[in-house]
Design a protein around this motif. Structure first.
Motif, PDB file in Angstrom:
ATOM      1  N   LYS A 125       3.816  -2.846 -13.922  1.00  0.00           N
ATOM      2  CA  LYS A 125       3.670  -1.926 -12.793  1.00  0.00           C
ATOM      3  C   LYS A 125       4.241  -2.572 -11.537  1.00  0.00           C
ATOM      4  CE  LYS A 125       0.220   0.775 -10.322  1.00  0.00           C
ATOM      5  NZ  LYS A 125      -1.153   1.245 -10.267  1.00  0.00           N
ATOM      6  N   THR A 126       4.642  -1.756 -10.577  1.00  0.00           N
ATOM      7  CA  THR A 126       5.030  -2.247  -9.260  1.00  0.00           C
ATOM      8  C   THR A 126       3.992  -1.762  -8.253  1.00  0.00           C
ATOM      9  OG1 THR A 126       7.385  -2.233  -9.802  1.00  0.00           O
ATOM     10  CG2 THR A 126       6.803  -2.226  -7.461  1.00  0.00           C
ATOM     11  N   TYR A 127       3.374  -2.711  -7.586  1.00  0.00           N
ATOM     12  CA  TYR A 127       2.393  -2.406  -6.544  1.00  0.00           C
ATOM     13  C   TYR A 127       3.116  -2.436  -5.208  1.00  0.00           C
ATOM     14  CZ  TYR A 127      -0.810  -3.631 -10.301  1.00  0.00           C
ATOM     15  OH  TYR A 127      -1.463  -3.687 -11.495  1.00  0.00           O
ATOM     16  N   ILE A 128       2.880  -1.445  -4.385  1.00  0.00           N
ATOM     17  CA  ILE A 128       3.541  -1.372  -3.086  1.00  0.00           C
ATOM     18  C   ILE A 128       2.477  -1.407  -1.999  1.00  0.00           C
ATOM     19  CG2 ILE A 128       5.047  -0.004  -1.589  1.00  0.00           C
ATOM     20  CD1 ILE A 128       6.178   1.270  -4.173  1.00  0.00           C
ATOM     21  N   ARG A 129       2.703  -2.277  -1.011  1.00  0.00           N
ATOM     22  CA  ARG A 129       1.750  -2.351   0.098  1.00  0.00           C
ATOM     23  C   ARG A 129       2.489  -2.689   1.377  1.00  0.00           C
ATOM     24  NH1 ARG A 129      -1.632  -7.931   0.004  1.00  0.00           N
ATOM     25  NH2 ARG A 129       0.133  -9.319   0.269  1.00  0.00           N
ATOM     26  N   ASP A 130       1.819  -2.459   2.503  1.00  0.00           N
ATOM     27  CA  ASP A 130       2.382  -2.819   3.797  1.00  0.00           C
ATOM     28  C   ASP A 130       2.568  -4.324   3.856  1.00  0.00           C
ATOM     29  OD1 ASP A 130       2.322  -0.177   4.630  1.00  0.00           O
ATOM     30  OD2 ASP A 130       0.369  -0.376   5.585  1.00  0.00           O
TER      31      ASP A 130
END
Length: 97
Positions: free
Chosen positions: A51-56
């Motif tokens: 999975k790719t986790y995206i965050r600020d």
């Protein structure tokens, strides 16, 4: 990047996890999808995509906007998000040379 991922493949135990943190850079309003390239390189070396986790991006020091064209008033967003690409080393991976 490819050489570092290849090295990770050599030292990581089978069924181990690798996490690579990147930001998709924007150059002259064009997004360079680095996270997809990282995923593809890992897969080339026998890793399974999780999975790719995206965050600020925490504690960002760059301005949120810049002027890539140097035209007064024309602005574009800079890197605002980081992508954490999660991969798993397959237990049946062929020797990486």
């Amino acid at each position: 990047m490819q050489m570092s991922i290849k090295y990770v493949g050599k030292i990581l135990k089978n069924n181990g996890y690798a996490f690579h943190v990147v930001a998709n850079r924007i150059v002259n309003t064009v997004i360079l999808p680095t996270s997809y390239a990282i995923k593809d390189i890992f897969e080339y070396y026998g890793f399974e995509y999780i999975k790719t986790y995206i965050r600020d991006i925490p504690n960002k020091r760059m301005p949120p906007m810049n002027s890539p064209t140097n035209v007064a008033g024309e602005t574009s967003k800079t890197m605002l998000k980081e992508h954490i690409v999660a991969m798993k080393k397959s237990d049946n991976i062929i020797n990486i040379d």
